[in-house]
Design a protein around this motif. Structure first.
Motif, PDB file in Angstrom:
ATOM      1  N   VAL A   1       0.838  -1.202   0.000  1.00  0.00           N
ATOM      2  CA  VAL A   1       0.000   0.000   0.000  1.00  0.00           C
ATOM      3  C   VAL A   1       0.872   1.252   0.000  1.00  0.00           C
ATOM      4  O   VAL A   1       0.666   2.170  -0.803  1.00  0.00           O
ATOM      5  N   LEU A   2       1.874   1.309   0.887  1.00  0.00           N
ATOM      6  CA  LEU A   2       2.750   2.482   0.943  1.00  0.00           C
ATOM      7  C   LEU A   2       3.567   2.624  -0.340  1.00  0.00           C
ATOM      8  O   LEU A   2       3.767   3.733  -0.836  1.00  0.00           O
ATOM      9  N   MET A   3       4.026   1.502  -0.871  1.00  0.00           N
ATOM     10  CA  MET A   3       4.785   1.551  -2.114  1.00  0.00           C
ATOM     11  C   MET A   3       3.919   2.080  -3.252  1.00  0.00           C
ATOM     12  O   MET A   3       4.332   2.957  -4.005  1.00  0.00           O
ATOM     13  N   ASP A   4       2.718   1.561  -3.374  1.00  0.00           N
ATOM     14  CA  ASP A   4       1.795   2.023  -4.421  1.00  0.00           C
ATOM     15  C   ASP A   4       1.445   3.495  -4.240  1.00  0.00           C
ATOM     16  O   ASP A   4       1.396   4.251  -5.214  1.00  0.00           O
ATOM     17  N   ASP A   5       1.202   3.903  -2.988  1.00  0.00           N
ATOM     18  CA  ASP A   5       0.896   5.310  -2.709  1.00  0.00           C
ATOM     19  C   ASP A   5       2.034   6.227  -3.141  1.00  0.00           C
ATOM     20  O   ASP A   5       1.816   7.265  -3.757  1.00  0.00           O
ATOM     21  N   PHE A   6       3.269   5.824  -2.816  1.00  0.00           N
ATOM     22  CA  PHE A   6       4.422   6.639  -3.187  1.00  0.00           C
ATOM     23  C   PHE A   6       4.551   6.727  -4.706  1.00  0.00           C
ATOM     24  O   PHE A   6       4.716   7.814  -5.264  1.00  0.00           O
ATOM     25  N   MET A   7       4.484   5.589  -5.368  1.00  0.00           N
ATOM     26  CA  MET A   7       4.655   5.571  -6.824  1.00  0.00           C
ATOM     27  C   MET A   7       3.578   6.398  -7.520  1.00  0.00           C
ATOM     28  O   MET A   7       3.849   7.072  -8.514  1.00  0.00           O
TER      29      MET A   7
ATOM     30  N   ASN B   1       6.102  16.036   2.154  1.00  0.00           N
ATOM     31  CA  ASN B   1       4.668  15.920   2.437  1.00  0.00           C
ATOM     32  C   ASN B   1       4.031  14.655   1.872  1.00  0.00           C
ATOM     33  O   ASN B   1       2.827  14.465   2.016  1.00  0.00           O
ATOM     34  N   ILE B   2       4.801  13.807   1.237  1.00  0.00           N
ATOM     35  CA  ILE B   2       4.255  12.523   0.784  1.00  0.00           C
ATOM     36  C   ILE B   2       4.230  11.600   1.993  1.00  0.00           C
ATOM     37  O   ILE B   2       5.268  11.303   2.598  1.00  0.00           O
ATOM     38  N   GLU B   3       3.064  11.163   2.344  1.00  0.00           N
ATOM     39  CA  GLU B   3       2.825  10.440   3.597  1.00  0.00           C
ATOM     40  C   GLU B   3       3.679   9.184   3.755  1.00  0.00           C
ATOM     41  O   GLU B   3       4.109   8.862   4.856  1.00  0.00           O
ATOM     42  N   SER B   4       3.961   8.485   2.678  1.00  0.00           N
ATOM     43  CA  SER B   4       4.678   7.215   2.782  1.00  0.00           C
ATOM     44  C   SER B   4       6.198   7.365   2.921  1.00  0.00           C
ATOM     45  O   SER B   4       6.892   6.414   3.240  1.00  0.00           O
ATOM     46  N   VAL B   5       6.735   8.570   2.712  1.00  0.00           N
ATOM     47  CA  VAL B   5       8.183   8.795   2.777  1.00  0.00           C
ATOM     48  C   VAL B   5       8.651   8.753   4.225  1.00  0.00           C
ATOM     49  O   VAL B   5       8.129   9.454   5.084  1.00  0.00           O
TER      50      VAL B   5
END
Length: 156
Positions: free
Chosen positions: A82-88, A131-135
């Protein structure tokens, strides 16, 4: 079609167009010793089958105001799909990020970022990437000089 199924002429077309995609079909045909019609057919087939993904102008970063190139090693907060997909997904429309690679090892991604100057990079890190939540963590490496950038892919 697979790469192994390409013949020498197809490979030659790929090499030539990678160096200069502005060639006309007639000019390309003269380089490969074919007439224009079969050359056109081969080029269109290579496009249709995804070997040629597009044609782009290569810009001089400095002339268009991007004096700083940064390679940014980035780690996600945690390893989840989920975090990987969100970041990409989040980085797709961020203009300053010109390349992104999902990597193995200590970092999850390597980003190539181009900005105007150090101040604009600092602002970018604070207000965009930060500001990217998954970083979770990032480490910046500033490019002092580009030694080679062929913009190409080897065609054997």
């Amino acid at each position: 079609m697979k790469y192994e199924e390409l013949d020498d002429t197809d490979r030659q077309i790929l090499r030539i167009l990678q160096k200069d995609s502005t060639l006309t079909v007639k000019e390309l045909a003269s380089h490969i010793n074919l007439s224009a019609s079969p050359t056109f057919d081969r080029q269109k087939r290579l496009e249709r089958e995804g070997f040629i993904q597009g044609y782009h102008a290569i810009l001089d970063a400095h002339k268009v105001g991007n004096g700083i190139t940064v390679l940014c090693n980035m780690r996600l907060k945690q390893h989840s799909q989920v975090l990987m997909d969100d970041f990409m997904e989040a980085i797709q429309d961020i203009e300053e990020i010109t390349e992104c690679y999902n990597t193995s090892g200590e970092y999850d991604f390597i980003l190539k970022i181009q900005t105007h100057d150090m101040e604009s990079y600092q602002e970018f890190m604070r207000t965009v990437l930060g500001n990217i939540e998954s970083v979770g963590y990032f480490h910046s490496i500033f490019v002092m000089k580009e030694v080679k950038n062929s913009h190409g892919t080897p065609v054997k």
